[in-house]
Scaffold this active site. Structure first.
Site, PDB file in Angstrom:
ATOM      1  CB  SER A   1      -0.901   0.021   1.236  1.00  0.00           C
ATOM      2  OG  SER A   1      -1.555   1.271   1.380  1.00  0.00           O
TER       3      SER A   1
ATOM      4  CE1 TYR B   1      -4.707  -1.988   5.050  1.00  0.00           C
ATOM      5  CE2 TYR B   1      -3.547  -0.028   4.302  1.00  0.00           C
ATOM      6  CZ  TYR B   1      -4.290  -1.160   4.027  1.00  0.00           C
ATOM      7  OH  TYR B   1      -4.592  -1.487   2.725  1.00  0.00           O
TER       8      TYR B   1
END
Length: 254
Positions: A149, A162
């Site tokens: 990501s 995350y």
């Protein structure tokens, strides 16, 4: 171009929706056999239907990436059905609530929030890499592509767990790429920015507006944008590319 995909085997996790489904359908359209690995049989069945409609063959295999035995069983089922695995796309991921990516300050992140995200995004990718690499090593060829990501590259306030999980995927990608390069297996990752998926659908308009200000191209990406990058990394044209992280983020991480 891309003729090499016909009758090859793709194993894709998180294939019930979003980027996983887009990749499954894209590869299926080129004649690939697609193992649709997901936890939800109903949504997985819809992906199977879409792959077949696009011209490929497909089957649903139940898979919870946080469970090592489940991943191994899914890989074994795929190999038993089609002989081997040529491409593995490690896409399954989650936020702290199991689906979305809430913005939570570090002081409010619980140990349960941490474990849920790390077990799925990081440990789950480890499980998938380890299971998929064995049939690839046996045939001395393969492509492993994982989802990281933009948050794993840049960090982001309120996304400690995350960001850690996605940065860890980058480290695993580079390490495994060095381990298996001599066996003609490439290992890369794609780092999407903000893509229109279930994870971003719940963001408020004000949050989306703030995000768009940080994207040079000025818009959210589509799942198909990620699918195109994955397709290239799996192709013969990318045979000399390994250990790399390809950003698909509209310019966020420049």
């Amino acid at each position: 171009m891309f003729e090499e995909f016909k009758n090859k085997v793709l194993f894709v996790t998180g294939a019930a929706s979003g980027m996983g489904r887009a990749v499954a359908v894209r590869f299926g359209g080129l004649g690939c056999k697609v193992a649709v690995a997901a936890r939800r049989p109903d949504a997985g069945a819809e992906t199977v239907r879409l792959v077949k409609e696009a011209g490929g063959d497909a089957m649903f295999v139940p898979c919870d990436v946080a469970d090592d035995a489940s991943v191994k069983a899914a890989i074994d089922t795929t190999v038993a059905a089609w002989g081997s695995i040529d491409f593995a796309f490690n896409n399954a991921g989650c936020g702290a609530d199991g689906v979305h990516i809430p913005f939570v300050p570090l002081t409010e992140v619980t140990e349960g929030d941490w474990d849920k995200v790390i077990d799925t995004n990081l440990k789950g990718t480890f499980h998938c890499m380890r299971a998929a690499i064995r049939p690839m090593m046996k045939k001395r060829r393969g492509r492993i592509i994982s989802i990281s990501s933009v948050v794993g590259l840049m960090g982001n306030a309120g996304q400690i767990n995350y960001a850690a999980s996605k940065a860890g995927v980058i480290g695993m990608t580079k390490s495994l790429a060095r381990e298996v390069a001599s066996r003609h297996i490439t290992v890369n990752a794609v780092a999407p920015g903000f893509i229109k998926t279930d994870m971003t659908a719940v963001l408020s308009d004000s949050v989306k507006e703030g995000i768009l200000h940080g994207i040079p191209l000025g818009e959210l990406g589509e799942a198909e944008d990620v699918a195109n990058a994955v397709l290239y990394l799996a192709s013969d044209e990318a045979a000399y590319i390994t250990g790399q992280i390809i950003s698909v983020d509209g310019g966020m991480a420049m």
